[in-house]
Design a protein around this motif. Structure first.
Motif, PDB file in Angstrom:
ATOM      1  N   GLN A  30       0.551  -1.066   0.071  1.00 58.27           N
ATOM      2  CA  GLN A  30       0.035   0.018  -0.012  1.00 58.27           C
ATOM      3  C   GLN A  30       0.824   1.367   0.145  1.00 58.27           C
ATOM      4  O   GLN A  30       0.604   2.130  -0.660  1.00 58.27           O
ATOM      5  N   GLU A  31       1.899   1.331   0.881  1.00 56.67           N
ATOM      6  CA  GLU A  31       2.706   2.567   0.973  1.00 56.67           C
ATOM      7  C   GLU A  31       3.816   2.626  -0.340  1.00 56.67           C
ATOM      8  O   GLU A  31       3.621   3.953  -0.754  1.00 56.67           O
TER       9      GLU A  31
ATOM     10  N   TYR B 248     -17.312  13.200   0.342  1.00 56.44           N
ATOM     11  CA  TYR B 248     -16.604  11.952  -0.364  1.00 56.44           C
ATOM     12  C   TYR B 248     -16.343  12.019  -1.893  1.00 56.44           C
ATOM     13  O   TYR B 248     -17.099  12.597  -2.498  1.00 56.44           O
TER      14      TYR B 248
ATOM     15  N   GLU C 149      -6.743   3.485  -4.379  1.00 57.63           N
ATOM     16  CA  GLU C 149      -5.530   3.865  -4.033  1.00 57.63           C
ATOM     17  C   GLU C 149      -4.893   5.007  -4.733  1.00 57.63           C
ATOM     18  O   GLU C 149      -4.320   5.693  -4.555  1.00 57.63           O
TER      19      GLU C 149
ATOM     20  N   ARG D 154      -6.713   8.193  -3.948  1.00 56.83           N
ATOM     21  CA  ARG D 154      -6.607   8.529  -2.621  1.00 56.83           C
ATOM     22  C   ARG D 154      -5.076   9.326  -2.255  1.00 56.83           C
ATOM     23  O   ARG D 154      -5.172  10.194  -1.487  1.00 56.83           O
TER      24      ARG D 154
ATOM     25  N   GLU E 259      -6.648  14.528  -1.112  1.00 57.27           N
ATOM     26  CA  GLU E 259      -6.465  15.641  -0.044  1.00 57.27           C
ATOM     27  C   GLU E 259      -5.603  16.750  -0.335  1.00 57.27           C
ATOM     28  O   GLU E 259      -6.244  17.830  -0.181  1.00 57.27           O
TER      29      GLU E 259
ATOM     30  N   PRO F 122      -9.625  13.618   2.637  1.00 56.74           N
ATOM     31  CA  PRO F 122      -8.740  12.507   2.970  1.00 56.74           C
ATOM     32  C   PRO F 122      -9.034  10.999   2.499  1.00 56.74           C
ATOM     33  O   PRO F 122     -10.245  10.886   2.028  1.00 56.74           O
ATOM     34  N   PRO F 123      -7.895  10.204   2.740  1.00 58.30           N
ATOM     35  CA  PRO F 123      -7.779   8.830   1.850  1.00 58.30           C
ATOM     36  C   PRO F 123      -9.080   8.202   2.192  1.00 58.30           C
ATOM     37  O   PRO F 123      -9.689   7.430   1.235  1.00 58.30           O
ATOM     38  N   GLU F 124      -9.711   8.313   3.543  1.00 60.71           N
ATOM     39  CA  GLU F 124     -10.731   7.563   3.965  1.00 60.71           C
ATOM     40  C   GLU F 124     -12.002   8.045   3.505  1.00 60.71           C
ATOM     41  O   GLU F 124     -12.987   6.952   3.498  1.00 60.71           O
ATOM     42  N   GLN F 125     -12.057   9.120   2.805  1.00 65.46           N
ATOM     43  CA  GLN F 125     -13.165   9.708   2.377  1.00 65.46           C
ATOM     44  C   GLN F 125     -13.241   9.369   0.473  1.00 65.46           C
ATOM     45  O   GLN F 125     -13.979   9.895  -0.027  1.00 65.46           O
TER      46      GLN F 125
ATOM     47  N   THR G 146      -6.447  -7.523  -2.138  1.00 65.31           N
ATOM     48  CA  THR G 146      -5.228  -7.361  -1.140  1.00 65.31           C
ATOM     49  C   THR G 146      -4.852  -8.324  -0.469  1.00 65.31           C
ATOM     50  O   THR G 146      -5.862  -9.085   0.071  1.00 65.31           O
TER      51      THR G 146
ATOM     52  N   VAL H 284       0.124  -4.407   3.696  1.00 59.76           N
ATOM     53  CA  VAL H 284      -0.820  -5.175   2.852  1.00 59.76           C
ATOM     54  C   VAL H 284      -0.265  -4.816   1.458  1.00 59.76           C
ATOM     55  O   VAL H 284       0.254  -3.971   1.062  1.00 59.76           O
TER      56      VAL H 284
ATOM     57  N   ASN I 120     -11.164  -6.538  -7.165  1.00 55.47           N
ATOM     58  CA  ASN I 120     -12.029  -6.768  -5.874  1.00 55.47           C
ATOM     59  C   ASN I 120     -13.264  -6.105  -6.296  1.00 55.47           C
ATOM     60  O   ASN I 120     -14.202  -6.925  -5.930  1.00 55.47           O
TER      61      ASN I 120
END
Lengths: 239, 239
Positions: A46-47, A92, A100, A103, A107, A113-116, A124, A135, A142
């Protein structure tokens, strides 16, 4: 991938992307392109994927506007997001693009932000290696976050029916209908790209991501059509 | 379901739940219980399920404490959540329980909105019926949010590695290791239910949701163990 395995140069759809064969790429369709993108980024954490994407966005130029992609952002969209947030809305992005991928830039560019961010996702898997948990991406789809699937994913990620939605293609119609299918004040807006001068003009005939069904039923469902040409004072901040 | 189809009375696992046959229910395991729960709530819309759950929580009594389930909440947990939020943290619940079940009560009880709850989920489907769009539950497991899957789901929903995690069973160990596997200040805490007087005492031998592996590796990973008995001044607000 081609450096590791030169035989891939001759395989489709890799060949088409390497040769910028737009016709073949176009024929893959939106889902086929997303599937290819996920395959091409298999096994990354992920990173690492975030770092690659952030670096790419720092240099990627829009081939038509000759500006950074991150500058080709609609000014009225930013103003609307600010207006909603100033009035207590949580904003959102629900995109057909890679979750990803979007994301990595949402921001900075949209204040989201990523979670939105909700989007198409690859499978994954959990990895524990040398006392470090990561991850990792698997090169398989998916969720293809388009049409009905956007509604299913909003339900999974947000867990309640949004009050307001803004879209610009048939891929957004189902979530507009979802937003409008309940009591109380609710609103759906649809951007019509009808400005060949300042941006582009397309709708029913754009095969990759048409605006056809949504235009047809907009009036019947109470979806407000926004004309880029007539309703937008400025399109881009750089205009 | 039994009213509609009386033959189900004799089928497992329905029979066990109807007869409160705890031994058989216990043997289903955590995943088996979740699967049964999802099957029992098939076909309901997201909003109907929320109403049913909210009504249930308004009356459900804890069989041992003789208080509402929504009152059987750890006071130090609420204080910690408040403390984190007062310092700019966005707080999430990552539960093995049903995502929509916990969402129905999380905001009222923990101050955590539905979109910040991650949990086990059933598959859902888009439904357009009589000009109304809904999301309906399918009685099949989408994700069993336990162990490695918690990490995968955090990545899908949040999109970045959290800084702090608090858990209480082996189901939480993987996300603790995930949180601790990166640079910078990071923290993982593990609650040890060792207070038979004020709550319960159990760990390695509790088959349904053991605390075994996490206790074993806690020291090696730098996970801080919190003893309910020794470290908590109060357990419940009603104490």
């Amino acid at each position: 991938m081609v450096i590791k395995d030169p035989a891939m140069k001759e395989k489709q759809p890799y060949k088409a992307f390497l040769e910028r064969d737009i016709k073949t790429i176009h024929d893959l369709g939106k889902k086929g392109i997303i599937e290819f993108v996920f395959k091409a980024h298999e096994a990354e954490t992920q990173e690492d994927f975030n770092t690659i994407t952030t670096n790419w966005f720092s240099k990627a130029m829009h081939p038509y506007f000759k500006k950074l992609c991150t500058e080709c952002i609609y000014k009225p969209q930013l103003e609307l997001l600010d207006y909603l947030r100033a009035n207590g809305f949580k904003t959102y992005i629900v995109t057909g693009g890679g979750i990803e991928f979007v994301r990595a830039v949402a921001e900075k560019v949209y204040g989201i932000p990523p979670e939105q961010v909700i989007g198409s996702s690859s499978k994954t898997k959990f990895r524990l290696k040398e006392k470090k948990v990561d991850v990792c991406r698997i090169g398989e789809l998916n969720s293809f976050d388009d049409r009905e699937e956007k509604v299913v994913n909003i339900s999974l990620h947000i867990g309640r029916r949004p009050l307001f939605v803004f879209g610009n293609s048939d891929g957004d119609l189902r979530m507009m209908q979802y937003v409008l299918s309940a009591e109380g004040p609710r609103m759906a807006m649809l951007l019509h790209h009808d400005d060949a001068q300042r941006e582009f003009a397309y709708d029913r005939d754009f095969k990759l991501s048409p605006l056809n069904d949504a235009l047809t039923v907009a009036n019947d469902w109470g979806i407000l059509i926004v004309s880029m040409k007539n309703d937008w004072n400025k399109v881009f901040a750089f205009d």
